[in-house]
Scaffold this active site. Structure first.
Site, PDB file in Angstrom:
ATOM      1  N   TYR A 143       0.863  -1.186   0.000  1.00 33.18           N
ATOM      2  CA  TYR A 143       0.000   0.000   0.000  1.00 33.18           C
ATOM      3  C   TYR A 143       0.890   1.223   0.000  1.00 33.18           C
ATOM      4  O   TYR A 143       1.824   1.320   0.790  1.00 33.18           O
ATOM      5  CB  TYR A 143      -0.883  -0.024   1.249  1.00 33.18           C
ATOM      6  N   ASP A 238       9.323   2.833  -0.678  1.00 37.23           N
ATOM      7  CA  ASP A 238       8.337   3.500   0.157  1.00 37.23           C
ATOM      8  C   ASP A 238       8.686   3.163   1.610  1.00 37.23           C
ATOM      9  O   ASP A 238       8.376   2.079   2.100  1.00 37.23           O
ATOM     10  CB  ASP A 238       6.935   3.012  -0.211  1.00 37.23           C
ATOM     11  N   LYS A 266       5.180   9.536   8.534  1.00 36.21           N
ATOM     12  CA  LYS A 266       5.059   9.033   9.905  1.00 36.21           C
ATOM     13  C   LYS A 266       6.126   9.592  10.857  1.00 36.21           C
ATOM     14  O   LYS A 266       5.969  10.695  11.359  1.00 36.21           O
ATOM     15  CB  LYS A 266       5.040   7.504   9.881  1.00 36.21           C
TER      16      LYS A 266
HETATM   17  N1  HOZ Z   1      -3.660   3.059   6.127  1.00 43.09           N
HETATM   18  C1  HOZ Z   1      -3.218   3.272   7.450  1.00 43.09           C
HETATM   19  C2  HOZ Z   1      -2.481   2.116   7.998  1.00 43.09           C
HETATM   20  N2  HOZ Z   1      -1.723   1.341   7.136  1.00 43.09           N
HETATM   21  C3  HOZ Z   1      -4.367   3.579   8.353  1.00 43.09           C
HETATM   22  C4  HOZ Z   1      -4.381   4.995   8.665  1.00 43.09           C
HETATM   23  C5  HOZ Z   1      -5.416   5.372   9.698  1.00 43.09           C
HETATM   24  O1  HOZ Z   1      -6.497   4.815   9.742  1.00 43.09           O
HETATM   25  O2  HOZ Z   1      -5.128   6.272  10.450  1.00 43.09           O
END
Ligand code: HOZ
Length: 426
Positions: A143, A238, A266
């Site tokens: 992702y 990534d 992050k």
């Molecule tokens: N896509 C995020 C984790 N891989 C989730 C982000 C969120 O819900 O804060």
């Protein structure tokens, strides 16, 4: 009587789709009501009903120091008292860029944005602009945020809710994204042999963290590097999740690979919205206004977010920081495996740096297909058993877990005590 969490969830659903601002938070995969969080400190969270949890989500990765670290809070307060936003250059941005380039030497130039999605979206545009080619290669279950060309067989929430290829992405756009199997070297060789001259770039999570945690097999990342450099394609790591987590210098330092571009997020925002993309000078000089690839953002390099990121990066460089957090994470996964064995539950777990994966499967998966073999229903039951006992895991079998420097022996012992009962109840 309804709990305050339930009352808030009902209220939230009236005006926010599914009551949440990011899909996994809705708990649809695991069922039940998500705790509405009110405050956090160190390794702990408190919800609207006053219940305390040991946190293994860490805001999905950024909180590597633990929540509300006093030095980060102080830096944020100091920056906020001077300005909330300028939309103009600041000295602090230079400091953050210098720190990033020093810690990840493959990054010669870097630009700050406001999220990981923005970073990956722009890295893709840059790879295309640099090469004059359109085709992007990604891996199933990885992702990279929710830009159109990357929402093809994606992980994280997209996978959790069974729509890894989102509606609303034009087929013409998706047609420029080729999806291969993570860890399948043969496929990489074949695709480059057949289409090497059309491939603008390959984007990969060097350690996949959005289909649970999947480690790269020896040779996988090397084959990406070799083929990209042979065919003039841009290799994009990534490292939004893995940066400053699987090693101080990210997965590229841990596995000894020098990608052409890297995306970050992050940890570099210390809990505030920051993303970044950077890499080889020759490629980065294609970005506007130096070059023809456009990218911009009102809040890019926001002074408060940059202050949080700088304070965080300073602390993660302290002596023994990485080795200590890595040991704590290893203790956690070893303890969980031991508890599962005692309860005779088919289970495995592994960690890298301060990221971990839990699998209801006999051994850790090495591919998307193997991730799919995990017993999702068992995970969901385990998740609720742990939540009930005050341990907050990601509410999906397809997310990695995160440990912070604030987690110590007391938190690991309490987590394992909860796991002992949770495994027995399955
Ligand atoms: N896509 C995020 C984790 N891989 C989730 C982000 C969120 O819900 O804060």
């Amino acid at each position: 009587m309804k709990s305050r969490n339930e009352i808030l969830f009902e209220r939230a659903r009236e005006h926010i789709p599914a009551g949440v601002n990011s899909p996994v938070r809705a708990f649809r995969a695991v069922g039940g009501t998500p705790p509405f969080l009110e405050r956090a400190s160190g390794a702990y969270l408190w919800d609207a009903d006053g219940k305390r949890y040991i946190d293994y989500v860490g805001s999905w990765g950024p909180m590597v120091l633990g929540h509300a670290h006093p030095q980060v809070v102080e830096a944020v307060q100091a920056a906020a008292s001077k300005a909330l936003s300028f939309g103009a250059p600041t000295e602090a941005e230079i400091e953050l860029a210098e720190a990033i380039c020093r810690l990840l030497p493959s990054i010669e130039m870097v630009r700050l944005v406001s999220s990981g999605t923005e970073a990956t979206m722009t890295a893709i545009r840059l790879a295309r602009g640099h090469t004059g080619r359109s085709l992007i290669v990604k891996f199933e279950g990885c992702y990279h945020g929710h830009a159109d060309s990357l929402l093809v067989k994606a992980g994280s929430g997209a996978l959790t809710f069974g729509n890894p290829s989102s509606a609303g992405v034009p087929p013409e756009t998706a047609a420029h994204t080729l999806v291969l199997d993570f860890n399948n070297i043969e496929q990489i060789e074949k695709i480059f042999a057949a289409r090497g001259a059309d491939i603008a770039g390959v984007i990969v999570e060097p350690v996949a963290g959005n289909m649970n945690l999947v480690l790269p097999k020896p040779g996988f990342l090397e084959s990406l590097q070799k083929n990209c450099s042979r065919h003039g394609a841009v290799l994009i790591f990534d490292e939004v999740m893995t940066g400053f987590r699987v090693a101080l210098g990210g997965a590229q330092a841990r596995y000894g690979i020098r990608p052409d571009l890297t995306t970050l997020g992050k940890v570099i925002g210390g809990g505030l919205p920051v993303g970044a993309f950077g890499g080889r000078r020759e490629i980065m000089e294609k970005i506007a206004p130096l070059g023809p690839v456009y990218q911009a953002g009102t809040l890019s390099g926001n002074p408060v977010a940059v202050a949080a990121g700088l304070a965080t990066l300073k602390l993660v460089q302290e002596k023994d920081f990485q080795s200590k957090i890595e040991k704590t994470t290893q203790l956690l996964v070893d303890g969980l495996v031991a508890e599962a064995q005692k309860a005779k539950v088919v289970f495995s777990a592994q960690s890298v740096g301060s990221m971990f994966g839990l699998y209801f499967r006999a051994s850790p998966p090495a591919s998307f297909a193997e991730v799919m073999q995990c017993d999702k229903d068992r995970f969901n039951k385990f998740f609720h058993q742990m939540l009930m006992r005050g341990v907050y895991l990601a509410p999906s079998a397809y997310e990695a877990g995160f440990v912070s420097a604030a987690h110590g022996a007391a938190e690991i012992d309490a987590t394992l005590a909860a796991a002992r009962e949770a495994f027995r109840s399955l």
